[in-house]
Design an enzyme around this catalytic site. Sequence first.
Site, PDB file in Angstrom:
ATOM      1  N   GLU A  26       0.849  -1.192   0.000  1.00 23.39           N
ATOM      2  CA  GLU A  26       0.000   0.000   0.000  1.00 23.39           C
ATOM      3  C   GLU A  26       0.884   1.242   0.000  1.00 23.39           C
ATOM      4  O   GLU A  26       2.018   1.209   0.478  1.00 23.39           O
ATOM      5  CB  GLU A  26      -0.906  -0.067   1.241  1.00 23.39           C
ATOM      6  CG  GLU A  26      -1.797   1.112   1.504  1.00 23.39           C
ATOM      7  CD  GLU A  26      -2.859   1.372   0.443  1.00 23.39           C
ATOM      8  OE1 GLU A  26      -2.499   1.429  -0.738  1.00 23.39           O
ATOM      9  OE2 GLU A  26      -4.032   1.562   0.817  1.00 23.39           O
ATOM     10  N   ASP A  53      -4.033   5.784   6.158  1.00 24.61           N
ATOM     11  CA  ASP A  53      -4.486   7.053   6.756  1.00 24.61           C
ATOM     12  C   ASP A  53      -5.511   6.692   7.840  1.00 24.61           C
ATOM     13  O   ASP A  53      -5.134   6.325   8.952  1.00 24.61           O
ATOM     14  CB  ASP A  53      -5.079   7.896   5.612  1.00 24.61           C
ATOM     15  CG  ASP A  53      -5.490   9.297   6.021  1.00 24.61           C
ATOM     16  OD1 ASP A  53      -5.756   9.528   7.206  1.00 24.61           O
ATOM     17  OD2 ASP A  53      -5.557  10.179   5.163  1.00 24.61           O
TER      18      ASP A  53
HETATM   19  P1  5GP Z   1      -7.367   5.262   4.283  1.00 23.27           P
HETATM   20  O1  5GP Z   1      -8.310   4.281   3.665  1.00 23.27           O
HETATM   21  O2  5GP Z   1      -6.344   4.609   5.150  1.00 23.27           O
HETATM   22  O3  5GP Z   1      -8.086   6.385   4.982  1.00 23.27           O
HETATM   23  O4  5GP Z   1      -6.620   5.968   3.092  1.00 23.27           O
HETATM   24  C1  5GP Z   1      -5.770   5.230   2.263  1.00 23.27           C
HETATM   25  C2  5GP Z   1      -5.816   5.699   0.843  1.00 23.27           C
HETATM   26  O5  5GP Z   1      -6.170   7.083   0.750  1.00 23.27           O
HETATM   27  C3  5GP Z   1      -4.440   5.572   0.227  1.00 23.27           C
HETATM   28  O6  5GP Z   1      -4.313   4.351  -0.439  1.00 23.27           O
HETATM   29  C4  5GP Z   1      -4.392   6.747  -0.730  1.00 23.27           C
HETATM   30  O7  5GP Z   1      -4.935   6.369  -1.966  1.00 23.27           O
HETATM   31  C5  5GP Z   1      -5.284   7.775  -0.105  1.00 23.27           C
HETATM   32  N1  5GP Z   1      -4.508   8.756   0.686  1.00 23.27           N
HETATM   33  C6  5GP Z   1      -4.447   8.868   2.039  1.00 23.27           C
HETATM   34  N2  5GP Z   1      -3.644   9.888   2.390  1.00 23.27           N
HETATM   35  C7  5GP Z   1      -3.204  10.428   1.235  1.00 23.27           C
HETATM   36  C8  5GP Z   1      -2.309  11.519   0.956  1.00 23.27           C
HETATM   37  O8  5GP Z   1      -1.751  12.200   1.825  1.00 23.27           O
HETATM   38  N3  5GP Z   1      -2.083  11.769  -0.374  1.00 23.27           N
HETATM   39  C9  5GP Z   1      -2.671  11.065  -1.381  1.00 23.27           C
HETATM   40  N4  5GP Z   1      -2.393  11.419  -2.628  1.00 23.27           N
HETATM   41  N5  5GP Z   1      -3.499  10.023  -1.137  1.00 23.27           N
HETATM   42  C10 5GP Z   1      -3.749   9.713   0.158  1.00 23.27           C
END
Ligand code: 5GP
Length: 180
Positions: free
Chosen positions: A102, A106
Site C-alpha cells: 500500500e 491514513d
Molecule cells: P485510508 O483508507 O487509510 O483512509 O486511506 C488510504 C488511501 O487514501 C491511500 O491508499 C491513498 O490512496 C489515499 N490517501 C491517504 N492519504 C493520502 C495523501 O496524503 N495523499 C494522497 N495522494 N493520497 C492519500
Amino acid sequence: MKSVTYEGMTFDEYISKQEIEQIVQDVASRIAADYEDKHPILICVLHGAMFFLTDLMRALPIDCTVATVHLQSYDGTSSTGQVRENVPLRVDIRDRDVIVVEDIVDSGITMHYFKQILRARQPRTVKVVSLLSKPSELQYPDAKPDYCGREIPKKFVIGYGFDIHEYARNLPEIYALREN
Ligand code: 5GP
C-alpha cells in the site's frame, strides 16, 4: 526547497528521492528476513503503490509473485469514507502468504476493508507493507501496517505514486501540501 503547484495549491518537497530509496531498502530487508523460502505474493494496491511495488520488488532478494487490485477511497485531498473496488483481485491466494503493498495508511478504512475480502479467500497469512502511514489519523486498529516505511503527521502528500486528481504521481520525490 523544491516546490510544485497543482490546482492552485503549493506543495513543498517533503521526502527526497534518496530518502525514498533508503526507506524502500530498509523495508525490503525486513521483509526478506521474514519471508525467505515462503514465496509470498505481493498484492499491489493501484494506483498509488505502483512505484513502491516495483522498487520494493527489485530490492527483495527472495522468490515472490505479484498481483494487482485497484481500490479507491480518496477523492482529491480528502477521504470519501467509502472504499470502491474498481478492479478486483483476480488470482487465487488460497494457502499463500500474502503481502499487501500500500502507498499510505491514513484512517485505515481501505486496509480494514481489503483484509476482510482477502481473509474470505483463505490465504495462509496476510500482512500489510505501507510506504507511509499517518498514525494520528488511524481509526481501524487492524489496519496498522505490519511494515511501515515512515510515519508522518497529518499532511496531504503527492508524488512517487501519490496523486492529486490522478496527476503528480510521476514526481520522483514526495511533496506535502503547504499549510497557510
Ligand atoms: P485510508 O483508507 O487509510 O483512509 O486511506 C488510504 C488511501 O487514501 C491511500 O491508499 C491513498 O490512496 C489515499 N490517501 C491517504 N492519504 C493520502 C495523501 O496524503 N495523499 C494522497 N495522494 N493520497 C492519500
